[in-house]
Write an enzyme that holds these catalytic residues in place. Sequence first.
Site, PDB file in Angstrom:
ATOM      1  N   ASN A 205       3.086  12.749  -4.141  1.00 20.02           N
ATOM      2  CA  ASN A 205       1.800  12.160  -3.782  1.00 20.02           C
ATOM      3  C   ASN A 205       0.732  13.248  -3.712  1.00 20.02           C
ATOM      4  OD1 ASN A 205       3.269  12.977  -1.455  1.00 20.02           O
ATOM      5  ND2 ASN A 205       2.080  11.671  -0.111  1.00 20.02           N
TER       6      ASN A 205
ATOM      7  N   GLU B 281      -2.994  13.483  -2.228  1.00 17.73           N
ATOM      8  CA  GLU B 281      -3.990  12.780  -1.410  1.00 17.73           C
ATOM      9  C   GLU B 281      -5.402  13.303  -1.680  1.00 17.73           C
ATOM     10  OE1 GLU B 281      -2.635  12.818   2.675  1.00 17.73           O
ATOM     11  OE2 GLU B 281      -1.083  11.321   2.172  1.00 17.73           O
TER      12      GLU B 281
ATOM     13  N   CYS C 231       0.005   8.012  -5.535  1.00 18.50           N
ATOM     14  CA  CYS C 231       1.373   8.022  -5.014  1.00 18.50           C
ATOM     15  C   CYS C 231       2.301   8.832  -5.921  1.00 18.50           C
ATOM     16  CB  CYS C 231       1.924   6.598  -4.947  1.00 18.50           C
ATOM     17  SG  CYS C 231       1.191   5.560  -3.681  1.00 18.50           S
TER      18      CYS C 231
ATOM     19  N   GLU D  81       5.202   8.030  -7.171  1.00 19.62           N
ATOM     20  CA  GLU D  81       5.780   7.277  -8.289  1.00 19.62           C
ATOM     21  C   GLU D  81       4.797   7.213  -9.459  1.00 19.62           C
ATOM     22  OE1 GLU D  81       5.496   6.502  -5.113  1.00 19.62           O
ATOM     23  OE2 GLU D  81       6.889   4.928  -4.507  1.00 19.62           O
TER      24      GLU D  81
ATOM     25  N   CYS E 172       5.106   1.310  -3.027  1.00 18.45           N
ATOM     26  CA  CYS E 172       4.025   0.394  -2.636  1.00 18.45           C
ATOM     27  C   CYS E 172       3.776  -0.625  -3.752  1.00 18.45           C
ATOM     28  CB  CYS E 172       2.754   1.177  -2.326  1.00 18.45           C
ATOM     29  SG  CYS E 172       1.841   1.711  -3.786  1.00 18.45           S
TER      30      CYS E 172
ATOM     31  N   CYS F  33       2.333   0.750  -7.054  1.00 22.35           N
ATOM     32  CA  CYS F  33       3.345   1.462  -7.855  1.00 22.35           C
ATOM     33  C   CYS F  33       4.307   0.477  -8.505  1.00 22.35           C
ATOM     34  CB  CYS F  33       4.090   2.475  -6.992  1.00 22.35           C
ATOM     35  SG  CYS F  33       3.055   3.903  -6.557  1.00 22.35           S
TER      36      CYS F  33
HETATM   37  N1  THU Z   1       2.886   6.999  -0.872  1.00 23.96           N
HETATM   38  C1  THU Z   1       3.568   7.276  -2.016  1.00 23.96           C
HETATM   39  O1  THU Z   1       3.529   8.395  -2.539  1.00 23.96           O
HETATM   40  N2  THU Z   1       4.312   6.295  -2.578  1.00 23.96           N
HETATM   41  C2  THU Z   1       4.399   5.018  -2.096  1.00 23.96           C
HETATM   42  O2  THU Z   1       4.978   4.160  -2.746  1.00 23.96           O
HETATM   43  C3  THU Z   1       3.807   4.696  -0.801  1.00 23.96           C
HETATM   44  C4  THU Z   1       2.903   5.704  -0.229  1.00 23.96           C
HETATM   45  C5  THU Z   1       2.053   8.056  -0.267  1.00 23.96           C
HETATM   46  C6  THU Z   1       0.584   7.790  -0.356  1.00 23.96           C
HETATM   47  C7  THU Z   1       0.061   8.602   0.803  1.00 23.96           C
HETATM   48  O3  THU Z   1      -0.180   9.924   0.344  1.00 23.96           O
HETATM   49  C8  THU Z   1       1.198   8.626   1.801  1.00 23.96           C
HETATM   50  O4  THU Z   1       2.350   8.199   1.104  1.00 23.96           O
HETATM   51  C9  THU Z   1       0.984   7.723   2.996  1.00 23.96           C
HETATM   52  O5  THU Z   1       0.666   6.441   2.609  1.00 23.96           O
END
Ligand code: THU
Length: 137
Positions: A43, A45, A54, A56, A92, A95
């Site tokens: 991820n 941010e 994210c 994925e 999520c 994704c």
């Molecule tokens: N996140 C992911 O990398 N993948 C997911 O499927 C769910 C959330 C990350 C996004 C963010 O940087 C952190 O997790 C908290 O939501």
Amino acid sequence: MLDEKELIYSALEARKSAYAPYSHFKVGAALLCKDGLIFRGCNVENSSYGATNCAERTAFFKAVSEDEREFEAIAIVGALENTEPTEYAYPCGICRQVMSEFCHDDFKVIVARSIDDYKIYTLGELLPASFGGDSIK
Ligand code: THU
């Protein structure tokens, strides 16, 4: 061929690169292509939270941008920084939708707490009755 443990190991390695200064929740993913190549993602941010990507999707976009189009499985690990995963990190909704753009219902989604502790789902189980390209033809 799918080696679940190798894919989870790659996801754990990918997680080390996560850029998560806001949520402090670090996620790693490893995407196995049908040709055997593995693409890692983490991820990434952003201070404008909606611009976050994210793990994925990072893995998928890396692979697709390198001309990969056929995929077999993805492994995902996630946990707060400086901790080992204690829960399974499920992908999520966005994704799952990105997976459905490129994968069939039998695409495998592996959520792992460690190399030895994981569950395998199909994309069809995680995103049934999905919206796809056929819907807009
Ligand atoms: N996140 C992911 O990398 N993948 C997911 O499927 C769910 C959330 C990350 C996004 C963010 O940087 C952190 O997790 C908290 O939501």
